[in-house]
Write a protein that holds these residues in place. Structure first.
Motif, PDB file in Angstrom:
ATOM      1  N   GLU A 166      18.814   8.600  -2.094  1.00 37.45           N
ATOM      2  CA  GLU A 166      18.569   9.685  -1.133  1.00 37.45           C
ATOM      3  C   GLU A 166      17.191  10.332  -1.309  1.00 37.45           C
ATOM      4  OE1 GLU A 166      20.640  10.442   1.289  1.00 37.45           O
ATOM      5  OE2 GLU A 166      22.469   9.416   0.654  1.00 37.45           O
ATOM      6  N   ARG A 167      16.656  10.305  -2.518  1.00 38.66           N
ATOM      7  CA  ARG A 167      15.349  10.945  -2.778  1.00 38.66           C
ATOM      8  C   ARG A 167      14.223  10.317  -1.975  1.00 38.66           C
ATOM      9  NH1 ARG A 167      15.847  10.696  -9.156  1.00 38.66           N
ATOM     10  NH2 ARG A 167      16.949   8.867  -8.461  1.00 38.66           N
ATOM     11  N   GLY A 222       0.838  -1.194   0.000  1.00 40.53           N
ATOM     12  CA  GLY A 222       0.000   0.000   0.000  1.00 40.53           C
ATOM     13  C   GLY A 222       0.874   1.245   0.000  1.00 40.53           C
ATOM     14  N   ASP A 223       0.334   2.350   0.453  1.00 45.64           N
ATOM     15  CA  ASP A 223       1.033   3.633   0.400  1.00 45.64           C
ATOM     16  C   ASP A 223       2.263   3.627   1.304  1.00 45.64           C
ATOM     17  OD1 ASP A 223      -0.868   4.609  -1.354  1.00 45.64           O
ATOM     18  OD2 ASP A 223      -2.077   5.504   0.243  1.00 45.64           O
ATOM     19  N   ILE A 224       3.434   3.744   0.697  1.00 45.77           N
ATOM     20  CA  ILE A 224       4.692   3.742   1.441  1.00 45.77           C
ATOM     21  C   ILE A 224       4.941   5.139   1.999  1.00 45.77           C
ATOM     22  CG2 ILE A 224       7.192   3.427   1.267  1.00 45.77           C
ATOM     23  CD1 ILE A 224       6.544   1.212  -0.822  1.00 45.77           C
ATOM     24  N   VAL A 225       5.201   5.187   3.319  1.00 42.64           N
ATOM     25  CA  VAL A 225       5.345   6.476   4.003  1.00 42.64           C
ATOM     26  C   VAL A 225       6.745   6.703   4.584  1.00 42.64           C
ATOM     27  CG1 VAL A 225       2.882   6.669   4.529  1.00 42.64           C
ATOM     28  CG2 VAL A 225       4.401   5.539   6.162  1.00 42.64           C
ATOM     29  N   TYR A 226       7.573   5.655   4.653  1.00 42.30           N
ATOM     30  CA  TYR A 226       8.906   5.797   5.233  1.00 42.30           C
ATOM     31  C   TYR A 226       9.792   4.664   4.728  1.00 42.30           C
ATOM     32  CZ  TYR A 226      12.671   5.866   8.686  1.00 42.30           C
ATOM     33  OH  TYR A 226      13.900   5.904   9.285  1.00 42.30           O
ATOM     34  N   VAL A 227      11.062   4.983   4.481  1.00 33.90           N
ATOM     35  CA  VAL A 227      12.043   3.986   4.065  1.00 33.90           C
ATOM     36  C   VAL A 227      13.303   4.158   4.904  1.00 33.90           C
ATOM     37  CG1 VAL A 227      13.422   3.105   2.148  1.00 33.90           C
ATOM     38  CG2 VAL A 227      11.175   4.069   1.693  1.00 33.90           C
ATOM     39  N   GLN A 228      13.783   3.072   5.477  1.00 32.95           N
ATOM     40  CA  GLN A 228      15.069   3.069   6.188  1.00 32.95           C
ATOM     41  C   GLN A 228      16.050   2.287   5.336  1.00 32.95           C
ATOM     42  OE1 GLN A 228      15.115   1.022   9.942  1.00 32.95           O
ATOM     43  NE2 GLN A 228      17.329   1.038  10.010  1.00 32.95           N
ATOM     44  N   GLY A 270      12.209   4.547  -8.059  1.00 34.43           N
ATOM     45  CA  GLY A 270      11.987   4.020  -6.715  1.00 34.43           C
ATOM     46  C   GLY A 270      13.000   2.977  -6.265  1.00 34.43           C
ATOM     47  N   TRP A 271      14.147   2.901  -6.952  1.00 40.12           N
ATOM     48  CA  TRP A 271      15.189   1.952  -6.522  1.00 40.12           C
ATOM     49  C   TRP A 271      15.643   2.293  -5.102  1.00 40.12           C
ATOM     50  CZ3 TRP A 271      20.244   3.568  -5.454  1.00 40.12           C
ATOM     51  CH2 TRP A 271      20.580   4.856  -5.871  1.00 40.12           C
ATOM     52  N   LEU A 272      16.244   1.310  -4.421  1.00 44.12           N
ATOM     53  CA  LEU A 272      16.614   1.495  -3.013  1.00 44.12           C
ATOM     54  C   LEU A 272      18.116   1.666  -2.801  1.00 44.12           C
ATOM     55  CD1 LEU A 272      14.243  -1.221  -1.546  1.00 44.12           C
ATOM     56  CD2 LEU A 272      13.857   1.244  -1.647  1.00 44.12           C
ATOM     57  N   PRO A 294       9.159   8.902  -0.158  1.00 42.99           N
ATOM     58  CA  PRO A 294       9.114   7.437  -0.165  1.00 42.99           C
ATOM     59  C   PRO A 294       8.037   6.879  -1.102  1.00 42.99           C
ATOM     60  CG  PRO A 294       8.209   8.299   1.882  1.00 42.99           C
ATOM     61  CD  PRO A 294       8.821   9.454   1.154  1.00 42.99           C
ATOM     62  N   GLU A 295       7.027   7.693  -1.398  1.00 40.31           N
ATOM     63  CA  GLU A 295       5.952   7.260  -2.292  1.00 40.31           C
ATOM     64  C   GLU A 295       6.445   7.026  -3.720  1.00 40.31           C
ATOM     65  OE1 GLU A 295       6.102  11.741  -2.411  1.00 40.31           O
ATOM     66  OE2 GLU A 295       6.175  10.256  -0.798  1.00 40.31           O
TER      67      GLU A 295
END
Length: 133
Positions: free
Chosen positions: A86-87, A41-47, A103-105, A92-93
């Protein structure tokens, strides 16, 4: 749902794309699949990990938090983190909008000969895994 055939996949829903060579090492870009971002679902944060961190296959290298849940991100290859997206800290969306592109990590620098993603699933095998679940 898209499953590009130019990359390889894990059964944990990460993708790995060989980006080229860097001083004798192979650079592999990693992200989560369209199926994974849709399920989250809607991604709100990425570590994400730190540049220079050593990673090994199957071990968590970060996490993705959505409005539904928090999921670990697993490294598909062994190596050293060469870059992080970094973006994603501010947007994160982007993972939801473009999981195989912007959207690569992370990018991982892998030492050694040959294709470090060879043991991973190809697009057909990954799609069969998704269809069976």
């Amino acid at each position: 749902m898209a499953t590009p055939d130019d990359r390889r996949y894990t059964d944990q829903h990460e993708w790995a794309l060989v980006r080229g060579e860097d001083g004798g090492a192979t650079v592999v870009r990693v992200g989560i699949t369209d199926h994974a971002q849709d399920a989250l679902g809607d991604i709100v944060y990425v570590q994400l990990p730190e540049v220079g961190e050593q990673v090994t296959p199957g071990n968590a290298v970060g996490e993705v938090e959505s409005t539904k849940s928090v999921s670990d991100i697993y490294s598909p290859v062994s190596g050293v983190v060469a870059a992080v997206n970094e973006r994603l800290a501010d947007a994160p969306e982007t993972i939801n909008a473009d999981p195989y592109g912007e959207g690569w990590l992370v990018e991982i620098r892998v030492e050694g000969e040959g294709d470090p993603t060879e043991a991973l699933l190809d697009a057909g095998a990954y799609q069969a895994l998704v269809d069976a679940s």
